[in-house]
Design an enzyme around this catalytic site. Structure first.
Site, PDB file in Angstrom:
ATOM      1  N   THR A  99      -1.140   3.903   7.879  1.00 25.24           N
ATOM      2  CA  THR A  99      -0.200   3.949   6.763  1.00 25.24           C
ATOM      3  C   THR A  99       1.081   3.253   7.169  1.00 25.24           C
ATOM      4  O   THR A  99       1.570   3.430   8.289  1.00 25.24           O
ATOM      5  CB  THR A  99       0.134   5.388   6.303  1.00 25.24           C
ATOM      6  N   ASP A 156       3.754   3.996   5.915  1.00 26.77           N
ATOM      7  CA  ASP A 156       4.813   4.999   5.731  1.00 26.77           C
ATOM      8  C   ASP A 156       5.155   5.746   7.010  1.00 26.77           C
ATOM      9  O   ASP A 156       6.197   6.378   7.092  1.00 26.77           O
ATOM     10  CB  ASP A 156       4.397   6.002   4.658  1.00 26.77           C
ATOM     11  N   MET A 161      10.187   0.695   0.411  1.00 24.69           N
ATOM     12  CA  MET A 161       9.219   1.746   0.093  1.00 24.69           C
ATOM     13  C   MET A 161       9.458   3.021   0.905  1.00 24.69           C
ATOM     14  O   MET A 161      10.072   2.987   1.974  1.00 24.69           O
ATOM     15  CB  MET A 161       7.802   1.252   0.347  1.00 24.69           C
ATOM     16  N   GLY A 162       8.864   4.110   0.445  1.00 24.95           N
ATOM     17  CA  GLY A 162       8.978   5.387   1.148  1.00 24.95           C
ATOM     18  C   GLY A 162       9.492   6.463   0.212  1.00 24.95           C
ATOM     19  O   GLY A 162      10.671   6.530  -0.068  1.00 24.95           O
ATOM     20  N   GLU A 210      13.392   3.662  -1.977  1.00 26.75           N
ATOM     21  CA  GLU A 210      13.032   3.883  -3.382  1.00 26.75           C
ATOM     22  C   GLU A 210      13.058   5.368  -3.723  1.00 26.75           C
ATOM     23  O   GLU A 210      13.170   5.740  -4.875  1.00 26.75           O
ATOM     24  CB  GLU A 210      11.629   3.332  -3.642  1.00 26.75           C
ATOM     25  N   GLN A 257       5.823  -5.564   1.792  1.00 20.05           N
ATOM     26  CA  GLN A 257       6.027  -4.705   2.958  1.00 20.05           C
ATOM     27  C   GLN A 257       4.709  -4.323   3.620  1.00 20.05           C
ATOM     28  O   GLN A 257       4.653  -4.084   4.810  1.00 20.05           O
ATOM     29  CB  GLN A 257       6.748  -3.424   2.535  1.00 20.05           C
TER      30      GLN A 257
END
Lengths: 408, 408
Positions: free
Chosen positions: B141, B143, B187-188, B244, B300
């Protein structure tokens, strides 16, 4: 006449505008110019006497290599339009007094349409007042919309970034077994050169963009929806490339239909944004497909880590040719690129009278566009392919590309 | 027990999820597994018997190299959550019947939290029905929010992309001699690992992001405006990195304040978008500064052309370790990464019971964040720097990175 040279950068940045700066500087030094100045923030900074000594800043070969790998304008930039000197000569008087005080013989300006207008006006004023300072322009714009030149330094790297990105997003967007439309919003208000570059992604390892919509072709939302629906019957996940500047037949920008249409850029100019988001909403409502809007945004013009080597070298050559021209006695000129052949790719620099180029705009030839199928024809691909060839390896330090920075 | 292996990819893509696939595949082949299947579109495709023969597709060393350079899921992906087998065993019965028919002994799933839940449930069901099929998970991931593992394959390349991009955008955003704020939306949703990576851009050649706003810290618009105003007194053009997922103290997403807040991704999940645009509007209204919103978007997770070599290699190692574990008799496990030291960077794989990791989320430690000054502390930089080190040279064909594609 003056012994020194001065160089400025103007307008929006590109990945290779600093390579042109390196080219002008290197030839000036090699030809024995005593002192090479850089203007901070273009003519606007020059008027405030914001100058740097490039001879000191770029004294090592490493600094030249780093400069060629640094995106955006090393010297800073401006968007400044000189007045007509016949109506208002005061700015010109101030500028020329300063240039004479600095013992400037050679004045170089790297930029797009507006910058070539600056070269035109300064060289006309010089002729009118009998100054022997020589003014030469170096073309730069990712938009590729300058006349005369086969293409513009900056375009090849932007096109390569768009090709790389489109390939990667196509892989990303097609992993689920479901209908979806990903819309890439690409820069270019009136000229579709950048959006057309998405066509480069299609190859034996990539489906490419299913549709490409340029501002040169009137955009019909109903035809667009029908094309999307038809394309999804063949492959459920589509990637579509759309210019930020697409307009309906009545001339309205499609993005004006979006709720937060016109945004304002850091210079205060309105810029187009929201086209992809608007079209995603339309597709969602009318076709029920999942959608995603991706704005390539400023990375199109500053992703130096994936610059085209062809572009970096041509930018350098254009800078060098400008210096050579001025030192050989030319003024009121712009360097242009003339292509001798596509494959093998051969391209040379040449000089053109600045009157031929300033304030004109070059769009994509309509015969290179298959408007019916929203695709670029082979003519465009043959034109664009050589411009994205080969790479410049960034100098990585701690995992990131090293740049050359001018302290504020 | 079964002689063959099957591999699936699940969840959102990364730049290196295919390197893990290459790792599982290569070790299975080397250890003499007769046949290695790939499931198209994860478990969802497996249920429809959508299979490919990886032994044939990846038979050449070149195809393995290309696979490691191809972003997103080569096999396709899904977002599919298995039911509790105690309530509904029908899916499990179908799956195990198919796996037995294919003579599967080893089942690998490369993915994030949801995928590890799949490994957990399948291994529990296998234990319950006495099946000897072994189930091992490979973490993936961008993330970086999986528990137990020091970091997650996929994060390093995303962090490198964010570092590269932030450096380039800082150069682009600071060329004019005027006040401006460029906001990068990263992102996140709940974990700020990706946004924090913008801090990597700061170095002796780059100002870096002036402020970094993570979802771990409640976002106060008034404090944000005051910080922007203060920072602009020092340097007029700022770049700010914002997750975000930033939320106000009452838990509301900041992007919900934007007009077109929640969008829907290709899978139908709502995704956060508009935070940067909203904040740009706020700054424009309240501070009168020029602004630009840049959403880094899907690049990303798919910008394989600037992948971290450390990440690509660790993804391969995790895949290989999963295959080794299953072939050595383990099941119900996930491979994790354990860091031995930061500098020199040393990291090894290890196995963890899948119950330790599934359905948990790891956020950025609050003590690594300087909330007052909106900056990342040295602890974070020491953690993240090794993960973006070194590059994998893409194989360029006609100026663009070559990928490996599975025909639909």
């Amino acid at each position: 006449m003056g012994h020194n040279a001065i160089i400025g950068q103007s307008g929006g940045p590109t990945s290779v505008i600093n390579s042109s700066l390196a080219g002008v500087f290197s030839v000036c030094r090699r030809r024995g110019v005593r002192q090479v100045y850089g203007m901070r923030f273009g003519v606007q900074g020059l008027l405030k006497e914001q100058l740097v000594d490039l001879s000191a800043l770029l004294s090592s070969p490493l600094s030249i290599e780093l400069l060629q790998r640094t995106p955006a304008s090393y010297l800073g930039s401006c968007r400044y339009k000189l007045p007509d000197y016949r109506q208002d000569a005061s700015v010109y008087e101030a500028l020329f007094a300063l240039l004479n005080r600095l013992d400037i013989g050679y004045f170089f300006y790297i930029g797009g349409n507006d910058s070539m207008d600056t070269i035109l006006k300064l060289s006309e004023y010089a002729a009118a007042v009998g100054s022997d300072i020589r003014f030469v322009g170096v073309p730069k714009t990712i938009d590729n919309d300058l006349m005369i030149t086969d293409h513009t330094p900056g375009y090849g790297s932007a096109a390569k970034y768009i090709g790389v990105t489109t390939k990667e997003i196509v892989r990303d967007a097609t992993i689920y077994d479901m209908k979806s439309v990903t819309i890439l919003e690409i820069m270019g208000r009136n000229a579709g050169w950048l959006t057309a570059a998405a066509a480069l992604a299609q190859d034996e390892d990539c489906e490419g963009a299913s549709m490409i919509c340029l501002p040169e072709i009137a955009f019909d939302p109903e035809r667009f929806l029908a094309q999307v629906e038809r394309a999804q019957r063949v492959s459920p996940s589509l990637v579509v490339a759309v210019s930020e500047g697409v307009r309906a037949a009545d001339g309205h920008y499609i993005c004006e239909l979006a709720d937060d249409a016109l945004s304002v850029d850091p210079f205060g100019h309105k810029y187009l944004s929201g086209t992809a988001r608007y079209l995603c909403g339309l597709i969602g409502r009318r076709l029920g497909s999942k959608t995603r809007a991706v704005e390539l945004s400023t990375l199109q013009r500053c992703a130096a880590h994936t610059a085209s080597r062809t572009d970096v070298e041509e930018a350098y050559q254009c800078g060098g040719a400008a210096a050579t021209a001025a030192l050989d006695g030319q003024t009121g000129m712009m360097v242009a690129l003339r292509r001798l052949s596509d494959d093998p790719y051969l391209c040379v620099t040449e000089l053109h009278d600045i009157h031929e180029v300033a304030n004109l705009e070059k769009t994509v030839p309509l015969e290179w566009i298959d408007a019916e199928n929203a695709r670029m024809k082979e003519d465009f691909l043959a034109y664009a392919r050589p411009l994205i060839l080969s790479e410049v390896t960034p100098m990585y330090v701690r995992g990131l590309p090293r740049h050359l920075r001018l302290e504020r």
